[in-house]
Design a protein around this motif. Structure first.
Motif, short mmCIF file in Angstrom:
data_model
loop_
_atom_site.label_atom_id
_atom_site.label_comp_id
_atom_site.label_asym_id
_atom_site.label_seq_id
_atom_site.Cartn_x
_atom_site.Cartn_y
_atom_site.Cartn_z
N ARG A 52 -9.76 -3.10 -2.15
CA ARG A 52 -9.44 -2.11 -1.13
C ARG A 52 -8.78 -2.79 0.06
NH1 ARG A 52 -11.83 2.75 -1.14
NH2 ARG A 52 -10.25 3.11 0.42
N ARG A 76 -8.22 -1.28 2.89
CA ARG A 76 -8.92 -0.81 4.09
C ARG A 76 -10.23 -0.18 3.65
NH1 ARG A 76 -5.56 -0.07 8.57
NH2 ARG A 76 -6.71 1.70 9.37
N ARG A 102 -11.49 4.63 7.58
CA ARG A 102 -10.49 5.08 8.53
C ARG A 102 -11.11 5.20 9.92
NH1 ARG A 102 -7.46 4.09 4.87
NH2 ARG A 102 -6.49 5.61 3.50
N ASP A 151 -4.99 11.88 3.19
CA ASP A 151 -5.55 10.56 3.50
C ASP A 151 -6.95 10.41 2.91
OD1 ASP A 151 -5.24 8.03 4.85
OD2 ASP A 151 -6.70 8.72 6.30
N GLU A 155 -8.29 7.63 0.25
CA GLU A 155 -9.45 6.81 0.53
C GLU A 155 -10.46 6.87 -0.60
OE1 GLU A 155 -12.29 5.73 4.33
OE2 GLU A 155 -11.48 7.74 4.17
N GLU A 191 -9.00 4.34 -4.36
CA GLU A 191 -8.46 2.98 -4.22
C GLU A 191 -7.32 2.87 -3.22
OE1 GLU A 191 -8.20 3.57 -8.07
OE2 GLU A 191 -10.32 3.09 -8.30
N ASN A 192 -7.32 3.78 -2.21
CA ASN A 192 -6.37 3.71 -1.10
C ASN A 192 -4.93 3.96 -1.54
OD1 ASN A 192 -6.14 3.42 1.77
ND2 ASN A 192 -5.14 1.46 1.44
N THR A 193 -4.74 4.77 -2.57
CA THR A 193 -3.38 5.06 -3.02
C THR A 193 -3.27 6.48 -3.54
OG1 THR A 193 -1.52 4.25 -4.36
CG2 THR A 193 -3.70 4.27 -5.40
N GLY A 232 -0.58 1.62 -0.68
CA GLY A 232 -1.22 2.33 0.41
C GLY A 232 -1.26 3.82 0.21
N PRO A 233 -1.83 4.56 1.18
CA PRO A 233 -2.04 6.00 1.05
C PRO A 233 -0.80 6.85 1.27
CG PRO A 233 -2.90 5.24 3.15
CD PRO A 233 -2.49 4.00 2.38
N ALA A 236 -0.59 -0.86 3.27
CA ALA A 236 -1.93 -0.26 3.23
C ALA A 236 -2.28 0.49 4.50
CB ALA A 236 -2.97 -1.35 2.96
N ASP A 251 -1.70 5.17 7.11
CA ASP A 251 -2.71 6.21 7.06
C ASP A 251 -2.51 7.16 8.25
OD1 ASP A 251 -3.80 4.88 9.29
OD2 ASP A 251 -5.22 3.76 8.05
#
Length: 541
Positions: free
Chosen positions: A9, A11, A14, A67, A71, A74-76, A292-293, A464, A467
């Motif tokens: 991860r 991040r 948040r 977002d 989260e 896996e942040n994607t 990233g997200p 990453a 967000d």
């Protein structure tokens, strides 16, 4: 559901402080343009009503949801991952609740993920571990961790752009099966070299650079598609390749990847009224990059057109309006390409009167950039495509809108690097908005738009950290209003763009925006990163 993959991860959580502060400003009236009643139950059949309904709070609400989806996955939200599938479900749910009957168009695309950096080591005659500057995983490489003899194939390692090392099956005559093949770039595609090596019994392939014309770094290339080669394939620098030449060299190659075809989706929804032979298409890509997200890129465009679609659910339109959320844009505009090809095959593309594209409309260090559809600021060339007839009018209409509300606007290259590319390739007039990506804001732009000169428009582009803390609420507010205004304008009449329907009464040329105040704006044009065309080459040249 497409299979996800496990990776660290970037991040852990948040921070909601920045977003909460921005929304507090909205609630307190700092963005008064959207502080009026929402008109949720109105037909919103005027620009003012629709822009009032498309509140920045709604747009941010959608972004917050996207977002949270990233989260939890896996942040994607990249195509082919569970995060993207959940994003599709969210869009479909919101459209259905608004009264639309959305369709989900599925298609297969080549999915690739590098789960850890490539490893290249020499064991004998020296003990050497090569760093990131000397080795790179080839896109669509097979996975594996192999050790053994490294066998040189048809090259002396001299600097040459004319070599054909590994391009013929006969190059591997006498090659010892179970060895690692060392070939030099040049003469044919990386896939041909790798396939020939695999057929000869190689357990891995190292393709090193030519050493000519600045081509000395690790080769960052692609094999073109999954399943063409099943063994590990890495690119190496000219120096590393020469270091591995000779008899008695052994070493290790390790690659950790997922390379396969996966299913992904486009989401399509259209108004129940309007001329079906003069469709106004409004689109944004829904996928993020794997890293990233993707909240600015391109949650902002997706959330913006979703809010407009919700606001227009009860509008009786003269032209049918069709909203689209594209999959696999970050993999090469694949969703839009698939959709356009399908319309061509069905002989239905001529029903599309124009296409509007919104890819990044909330960059934190933003500019208000309009696609240069008439090529006046960025002439046709390697970085600017020709705008089909009518594209210049769409550009003019966006500039006119911003001028009418007292906002400066600039231009961005009509590069075709976002989802409008497949449309303009077929002659469909197109236009759109962009607030900037990795490009650097100039002092002139900072004077017009605010923000910081000498800094990127979006320092978290394809990263990453893209967000909900990576947004300009001001940009979102201003550009979502522009999206609403032009969508409703063309829902009423596209006469000025493509001659269809009837002209809008009273629409003249007085007080029209003249010229480009920035004298060029930004070249990047948004959308697909240039790496898809340049850094990851399929062929040896």
């Amino acid at each position: 559901m497409p299979r996800s993959f496990v990776r660290p991860r970037a991040r852990i959580g948040r921070s909601a402080l920045a977003l909460a502060g921005s929304l507090a400003l909205v609630a307190s009236g700092s963005f008064a343009a959207n502080a009026a009643p929402t008109f949720d139950n109105s037909t919103n059949n005027s620009s003012k009503k629709l822009r009032t309904a498309v509140t920045v709070e709604k747009v941010v609400g959608h972004l917050t949801a996207l977002d949270a989806i990233a989260e939890a996955n896996e942040n994607t939200r990249a195509s082919g991952t569970e995060g993207f599938s959940a994003s599709v479900d969210y869009i479909v749910g919101k459209l259905t609740a608004a009264g639309y009957s959305p369709t989900v168009q599925s298609f297969l695309f080549p999915f690739f993920a590098e789960l850890s950096p490539a490893v290249l080591e020499q064991s004998t005659p020296d003990d050497v571990s090569y760093g990131a500057e000397d080795v790179a995983t080839m896109t669509f490489s097979g996975a594996g961790d192999v050790s053994g003899a490294i066998r040189t194939v048809d090259t002396t390692g001299t600097a040459s752009a004319a070599g054909t090392s590994g391009c013929e099956a006969t190059d591997f005559a006498g090659f010892t099966a179970g060895s690692i093949a060392l070939v030099q770039r040049g003469g044919c595609t990386f896939a041909i070299k790798a396939a020939n090596a695999e057929a000869a019994g190689a357990t891995a392939v190292i393709i090193f650079n030519t050493g000519v014309g600045g081509n000395t770094a690790a080769v960052a290339g692609t094999l073109g598609a999954p399943d063409l080669v099943g063994i590990p394939v890495v690119g190496a620098s000219f120096a590393a390749g020469n270091d591995l030449l000779g008899e008695g060299v052994t070493g290790r190659v390790a690659v950790d990847t997922i390379s396969e075809n996966r299913e992904t989706y486009n989401v399509i929804a259209e108004t129940g009224t309007g001329d079906p032979d003069n469709v106004v298409m409004v689109g944004a890509h829904l996928d993020s990059v794997l890293a990233g997200p993707g909240i600015n890129d391109n949650g902002t465009g997706s959330a913006g057109i979703l809010a407009v679609a919700e606001g227009m659910a009860k509008v009786r339109t003269a032209n049918k309006v069709r909203f689209a959320w594209w999959g696999a844009e970050e993999e090469g505009l694949l969703g839009a390409e698939y959709y356009v090809a399908d319309l061509v095959e069905k002989d239905e593309l001529d029903r599309v009167g124009l296409y509007l594209n919104f890819d990044m409309i909330g960059s934190p260090n933003f500019g208000r950039f309009v696609y240069d559809g008439d090529n006046s600021a960025f002439p046709v060339g390697p970085d600017a495509a020709a705008g089909p007839e009518g594209s210049g009018q769409i550009e003019q209409d966006f500039h006119d809108y911003f001028a009418s509300v007292g906002l400066a606007s600039g231009e961005t290259a009509f590069s075709g690097r976002s989802d409008y590319g497949p449309f303009i390739a077929e002659g469909v007039p197109a236009g759109g908005l962009f607030t900037g990506a990795e490009g650097i804001k100039t002092p002139e732009q900072a004077a017009l738009f605010g923000g910081v000169a000498g800094a990127p428009y979006d320092a978290c582009y394809h990263a990453a950290c893209d967000d909900t803390n990576n947004l300009s609420i001001e940009a979102l507010d201003q550009l979502s209003d522009a999206v609403a205004h032009l969508t409703l304008t063309y829902a009423s009449s596209t006469f000025a763009v493509n001659g269809a329907g009837t002209p809008v009464k009273g629409k003249g040329k007085k007080d029209r925006f003249e010229g480009n105040p920035l004298g060029g704006g930004t070249e990047s044009g948004g959308g697909l990163h240039p790496e898809h065309d340049h850094d990851h080459e399929v062929a040896d040249r």
